[in-house]
Design a protein around this motif. Structure first.
Motif, PDB file in Angstrom:
ATOM      1  N   THR A 241      -7.997 -12.794   3.493  1.00 15.84           N
ATOM      2  CA  THR A 241      -8.103 -11.437   2.969  1.00 15.84           C
ATOM      3  C   THR A 241      -9.566 -11.065   2.852  1.00 15.84           C
ATOM      4  OG1 THR A 241      -6.025 -11.597   1.746  1.00 15.84           O
ATOM      5  CG2 THR A 241      -7.597  -9.931   1.011  1.00 15.84           C
ATOM      6  N   ASN A 260      -9.139  -6.284  -3.767  1.00 18.99           N
ATOM      7  CA  ASN A 260      -9.292  -5.913  -2.347  1.00 18.99           C
ATOM      8  C   ASN A 260      -7.980  -5.448  -1.725  1.00 18.99           C
ATOM      9  OD1 ASN A 260     -10.850  -9.023  -2.484  1.00 18.99           O
ATOM     10  ND2 ASN A 260     -12.040  -7.134  -2.489  1.00 18.99           N
ATOM     11  N   ARG A 261      -7.200  -4.690  -2.485  1.00 21.66           N
ATOM     12  CA  ARG A 261      -5.902  -4.297  -1.946  1.00 21.66           C
ATOM     13  C   ARG A 261      -5.544  -2.868  -2.336  1.00 21.66           C
ATOM     14  NH1 ARG A 261      -1.604  -7.739  -5.724  1.00 21.66           N
ATOM     15  NH2 ARG A 261      -2.069  -6.661  -7.685  1.00 21.66           N
ATOM     16  N   THR A 333      -3.045  -5.500   2.087  1.00 21.60           N
ATOM     17  CA  THR A 333      -4.398  -6.046   2.202  1.00 21.60           C
ATOM     18  C   THR A 333      -4.798  -6.116   3.667  1.00 21.60           C
ATOM     19  OG1 THR A 333      -3.457  -8.272   2.134  1.00 21.60           O
ATOM     20  CG2 THR A 333      -4.329  -7.380   0.070  1.00 21.60           C
TER      21      THR A 333
END
Length: 358
Positions: A241, A260-261, A333
């Motif tokens: 990711t 981070n999504r 993601t």
């Protein structure tokens, strides 16, 4: 002393009068014709050819023949002759041919249920109207229908809401328990707005249409664009990711830079994409790959891409784009990987973006 009553003009029996029964019977005939007045019609200007005893009519304007000069009077057929009954203010007459109740008012006959209301100061239907709401209705349903061409109309149905100036309001206010939950219309400007509220005090625009261009805007549509501000090292054959940690814009707060999504705030169809830039580590032959992953484990169909061959550092790019149906709370993601050799996903150029489209 008068020889008749004041209102119905019934003849009195006079002192020392001979044949008093004639006068008495005349008064009874008048009473029989006037009390509980019901007429055949109000549209004839001349007597019908074969009337029945006791028939009554309101004579139409422009009367002729035996009714000449009897305009808007009541004509009673009794004992083989027409008897004129001049109406007084307040007389009521049922018109059998029309099933309508009339009242004598001024020089004419008016329906008891008015066909027009003018200059009312307030009107309440099922409730009391107020100065602030001079037209008020308490009911479970309402219907507006066009006047059809067959009935003398155009078949159209329009409704106009007019305001005095461009800074005033013209629109619909939708409430729950008299607390506003939605606005549809022009409020304070010429822009068409649809706004909603969870509490009646704070409002968010769902849709706006610019009056000059006709361009529609959805200012609170879930949408984001984010990038990584550092070079992300990724080894070979390892899906990782990417650290997309800076949001350029983030409507509805749908992108979580800390994890981070992207997190779908509501169910719907979303368009998602990414741009991945290669940065060389030791070999320009590393095969850069990228994909979008649903809920941390499932590759979203159509989001996978790969670039092979010799690469140029921070010039070789891979673009991904796909459409996906998400439920509220679903996460997406951006992952990257390399084959053949390791490398970096370049800072500032590697981006992740998306928006709700349906």
């Amino acid at each position: 002393m008068s020889d008749s009553t004041t209102n119905l003009l019934l003849p009195y029996l006079m002192a020392a009068q001979a044949q008093k029964h004639i006068t008495h019977n005349e008064a009874l005939r008048l009473l029989d014709g006037l009390v509980q007045l019901s007429v055949k019609s109000r549209g004839l200007t001349a007597p019908p050819a074969t009337p029945s005893d006791g028939d009554r009519y309101i004579v139409a304007s422009g009367a002729t023949g035996g009714w000449a000069g009897w305009d808007l009077n009541v004509a009673l057929w009794t004992e083989g002759a027409w008897l004129r009954l001049p109406p007084r203010a307040g007389w009521r007459a049922w018109v059998e041919g029309e099933a309508v109740l009339l009242v004598r008012h001024g020089a004419g006959w008016q329906p008891m249920v008015p066909t027009a209301f003018d200059d009312l100061t307030r009107l309440g239907i099922g409730m009391e109207a107020s100065a602030g709401s001079p037209f008020s209705a308490k009911l479970n349903s309402a219907l507006w229908t066009a006047l059809y061409a067959a009935d003398g109309g155009s078949g159209d149905l329009t409704q106009t809401l007019n305001r005095e100036t461009g800074t005033d309001d013209a629109g619909l206010i939708l409430q729950t328990g008299f607390s506003t939950r939605a606005l549809i219309g022009m409020f304070g400007s010429d822009k068409l707005r649809i706004a909603v509220s969870p509490d009646g005090s704070s409002f968010r625009d769902a849709l706006g249409v610019d009056p000059a261009t006709g361009i529609a805007d959805q200012p609170n549509l879930p949408r984001f664009k984010a990038y990584t501000n550092y070079d992300n090292y990724v080894g070979t054959d390892t899906w990782t990711t990417l650290g997309i940690n800076v949001a350029e814009y983030n409507d509805q707060g749908c992108f979580d830079a800390g994890t981070n999504r992207f997190v779908a705030p509501v169910a719907g169809t979303y368009l998602l994409g990414a741009s991945l830039f290669f940065k060389i580590n030791a070999s320009g032959n590393a095969r850069m790959r990228g994909r979008l992953v649903l809920n941390g484990s499932t590759e979203i169909r159509g989001s996978f891409g790969e670039v092979s061959g010799a690469h140029v550092s921070e010039a070789t790019a891979l673009w991904l784009q796909t459409m996906v149906a998400l439920d509220a709370g679903d996460t997406v993601t951006l992952q990257g990987s390399f084959r053949a050799a390791d490398g970096y996903f370049a800072a500032n150029h590697t981006t992740f973006w998306g928006a709700k489209i349906g």
